[in-house]
Motif scaffolding. Structure first.
Motif, short mmCIF file in Angstrom:
data_model
loop_
_atom_site.label_atom_id
_atom_site.label_comp_id
_atom_site.label_asym_id
_atom_site.label_seq_id
_atom_site.Cartn_x
_atom_site.Cartn_y
_atom_site.Cartn_z
N ASP A 151 0.86 -1.19 0.00
CA ASP A 151 0.00 0.00 0.00
C ASP A 151 0.90 1.24 0.00
O ASP A 151 1.60 1.52 0.98
CB ASP A 151 -0.89 -0.03 1.25
N LEU A 154 0.48 3.78 2.88
CA LEU A 154 1.03 3.31 4.14
C LEU A 154 2.56 3.30 4.08
O LEU A 154 3.23 3.61 5.08
CB LEU A 154 0.48 1.91 4.44
N PHE A 155 3.09 2.98 2.93
CA PHE A 155 4.55 3.02 2.75
C PHE A 155 5.07 4.43 3.02
O PHE A 155 6.04 4.64 3.74
CB PHE A 155 4.90 2.58 1.33
N LEU A 157 3.61 6.85 4.68
CA LEU A 157 3.42 7.26 6.08
C LEU A 157 4.43 6.59 6.99
O LEU A 157 4.91 7.18 7.96
CB LEU A 157 1.99 6.93 6.51
N THR A 158 4.77 5.36 6.67
CA THR A 158 5.81 4.68 7.44
C THR A 158 7.12 5.45 7.33
O THR A 158 7.81 5.70 8.33
CB THR A 158 6.01 3.25 6.90
N GLY A 161 6.93 8.81 9.22
CA GLY A 161 7.02 8.56 10.66
C GLY A 161 8.45 8.28 11.07
O GLY A 161 8.96 8.85 12.04
N ALA A 162 9.10 7.41 10.31
CA ALA A 162 10.49 7.06 10.64
C ALA A 162 11.36 8.31 10.62
O ALA A 162 12.19 8.52 11.51
CB ALA A 162 11.01 6.03 9.65
N ASN A 164 10.40 11.64 10.84
CA ASN A 164 10.04 12.67 11.80
C ASN A 164 10.33 12.26 13.24
O ASN A 164 10.60 13.10 14.09
CB ASN A 164 8.56 13.03 11.65
N TRP A 165 10.24 10.99 13.49
CA TRP A 165 10.50 10.52 14.84
C TRP A 165 11.95 10.80 15.26
O TRP A 165 12.27 10.88 16.43
CB TRP A 165 10.21 9.01 14.93
N ILE A 184 17.45 4.09 6.43
CA ILE A 184 15.99 4.01 6.44
C ILE A 184 15.47 3.62 5.06
O ILE A 184 14.67 2.70 4.90
CB ILE A 184 15.38 5.35 6.91
N THR A 187 16.42 0.04 4.18
CA THR A 187 15.60 -0.96 4.88
C THR A 187 14.21 -1.05 4.27
O THR A 187 13.67 -2.13 4.05
CB THR A 187 15.50 -0.59 6.37
N LEU A 188 13.64 0.10 3.99
CA LEU A 188 12.29 0.08 3.42
C LEU A 188 12.29 -0.51 2.02
O LEU A 188 11.29 -1.03 1.55
CB LEU A 188 11.71 1.50 3.40
N THR B 158 13.32 3.39 13.65
CA THR B 158 12.51 3.50 12.44
C THR B 158 11.13 2.89 12.67
O THR B 158 10.11 3.49 12.33
CB THR B 158 13.21 2.77 11.28
N GLY B 161 9.05 5.03 15.10
CA GLY B 161 8.57 6.22 14.41
C GLY B 161 7.39 5.91 13.51
O GLY B 161 6.36 6.59 13.54
N ALA B 162 7.53 4.85 12.75
CA ALA B 162 6.45 4.46 11.84
C ALA B 162 5.17 4.18 12.62
O ALA B 162 4.08 4.61 12.23
CB ALA B 162 6.87 3.23 11.05
N TRP B 165 3.79 7.51 14.50
CA TRP B 165 3.31 8.54 13.58
C TRP B 165 1.87 8.27 13.16
O TRP B 165 1.15 9.18 12.73
CB TRP B 165 4.23 8.59 12.36
N GLN B 183 1.76 -4.83 7.54
CA GLN B 183 2.51 -4.26 6.42
C GLN B 183 3.79 -3.58 6.88
O GLN B 183 4.84 -3.70 6.24
CB GLN B 183 1.67 -3.26 5.61
#
Lengths: 199, 199, 199, 199
Positions: A151, A154-155, A157-158, A161-162, A164-165, A184, A187-188, B158, B161-162, B165, B183
């Motif tokens: 998705d 979702l990718f 947003l993940t 998040g990673a 901004n965190w 990051i 890995t993704l 990571t 954060g994901a 968030w 996911q």
DNA sequence: GATGAATGAGACTTCATTCAT
DNA sequence: TATGAATGAAGTCTCATTCAT
């Protein structure tokens, strides 16, 4: 009788100096914990002087926020301009994002630290600005060759998040932003269990 | 004249009722934007009554925060108890984390929404609590068979954060927490470019 | 450490004391020229203490105004209760009106001094209260045997104007309220050119 | 970029334009509720520009007030110049008074709306100006053939009250000022119970 | 004449906290 | 336990006024 800050930024107008100070304070302490007095003190002027330039506290925040978004957008645009390969473009964008988020005196931190709900007056505008920025990443992500079961929203947003965190845990002197961005994205892209791909 | 909340939780003592209301308010609006008056109003008591149970606003926050951490820890422990395989354990933990973060009336949201710096009085304690929770994830992550070039700390951050968030974008009725957790973990494990593994 | 005012009115509650002071100040100086600080100082308490009893400055004004209207209504009702003849009733009502307007520490002066427009928050309520009082006079005037060419509304407004204007020029020690009321009513009834009627 | 008001009165100097705007605002909202900013905004100039013409807010008020008094005096003088009969002169004066009070953009309303006490700086001058005007009416009243038992001062104050109070209830489109003046004078002269005299 | 930036006081209001009852 | 009144500091914002340009 110029103050330290005035000496520091002799070329900046009153409005700009207020914005610089406010941006940093909002980024550090959040909207509610930052008072107009705090801003005035940081700039070296009276509280009343602030209101010669801004109509309200929320207007200061909104202006700072907008400026922050604009600069991140520009930084991301500049960073991605030189790369063609989609994943390279993504990594460049992440690096730019982290650079502004973590280094440059709150320029982009406001965007992460202040939540639209904190400022009812400006909530709608803040959301609109945030959306403008996300569109950038949406575009970049849309070019990636992701597996069909992924998705993309979702990718994205993940990833956000990673990134901004990192404001939560990053400390200057540790891993640099380029390395953070690389791992990051790496890995993704390939997963954390896959042996490193050849460069 | 009992309030709605009192009727809702008739069995709860005064202290507990305050904590429930405070947790939700802190999670929704943050520490500074939530006043003792807000809490008192939500509970249906006088401001003074709050001080019969807590010595200060920061003590309420600390207690709520600690409770939140405790519950997430327990939820994660429960969720991971039934799984043996490390990646299954991780996914179960993420699901539990998201459930508490997104659903249950702010129980864990405080932990994400309130930053230690917001509460100078309790900052150290908050950090300690946060660390206690992170240890759980550190342990789970340490069991994973990550490729050697992966920095496990950055991998964990990571992931956190994901997950955290999601509070920003999650809307009830959309993708459920189980799917989100699956996911995210899937992507971090095998990457977003790898065709889906057989279930 | 009771203040002078507290000693003066030892039996009054905090709310009442605030109301007494506010009524007088509003009557003397008007709404805008009276600050919450002024009221607090007159009562002998902190500014914050005022807000334990009233939610806002306009609420204080509204309460004082309502109290003033209520008392004038009662005074007029009492005064007219003992008279049967319509013109006697009118004169009695005028005397009561003047007594409260000119003597009793601002009790009714607020009603004349403060204009609804001064207090946007409460403007509608103030108008409604003012109307309630005017109804009294409308009723009394409706019983009078006026010549057919006389507009009763204008007659009433002429009378009210004549009465209320007295706040501008009246000085204690001069003509007393009973005499003022008698001559005004006398003049409006028989005219200023008609030789005095037999008592 | 001339404002609407500038276009409207292209011939007026800066000082006059300020005075026009201030007169209207003071009349509408009173002294305290009108700020220098309000005036500047209405005129279309900077706050500082106001101080190029007037030394202080109270000086603006005093000037506007004086101008108002002067114009009412002139209007009354003009109106009474053509009549010989004392009661006719009185009615003409009342009509002129009402016209300026109710119609002409606050020209005379300031005099009624602003009380000397509102402006400590100028209180004495304001009272003096008010007296100058009242002398006119005193003169006119002194010529009337009142019954001996009538107190002429009280008669005059009754009349002034009746007239000035009209600002409270008058609405454009209702009874016109000539009619209002006629009935008030008629009532005060012959009384409201006397059948109408032949014209 | 006019501007724009600044000041310092003061406006209303809310805050966390205390305490006698 | 709980209340209600009070405090003192701090919050945002407006005010009349000044002054260099």
């Amino acid at each position: 009788m110029p103050t330290a800050l005035q000496v520091q930024n002799p070329q900046l107008g009153g409005r700009e100096r207020i914005l610089v100070a406010a941006t940093e304070l909002f980024a550090q302490s959040g909207y509610h914990a930052t008072s107009i007095r705090d801003i005035a003190r940081a700039v070296g002027v009276t509280v009343g002087a602030i209101y010669a330039h801004f109509a309200s506290k929320s207007e200061i925040l909104l202006t700072a926020y907008a400026q922050g978004v604009e600069r991140v957008i520009k930084a991301v645009d500049d960073a991605t301009a030189t790369a063609d390969e989609p994943w390279e473009r993504l990594e460049a964008a992440c690096r730019a994002h982290l650079d502004l988020l973590l280094y440059a005196g709150g320029l982009a931190q406001v965007v992460v630290r202040v939540q639209p709900d904190d400022v009812p007056d400006a909530a709608a505008d803040l959301v609109a600005l945030r959306d403008r920025y996300e569109k950038r990443f949406r575009a970049i992500v849309s070019e990636l060759d992701l597996a069909p079961h992924i998705d993309r929203r979702l990718f994205r947003l993940t990833l956000m998040g990673a990134l901004n965190w990192s404001k939560t845990w990053y400390r200057p002197g540790g891993t640099d932003t380029a390395t953070i961005a690389r791992q990051i994205v790496e890995t993704l892209r390939h997963g954390a269990t896959t042996p490193q791909a050849a460069p």
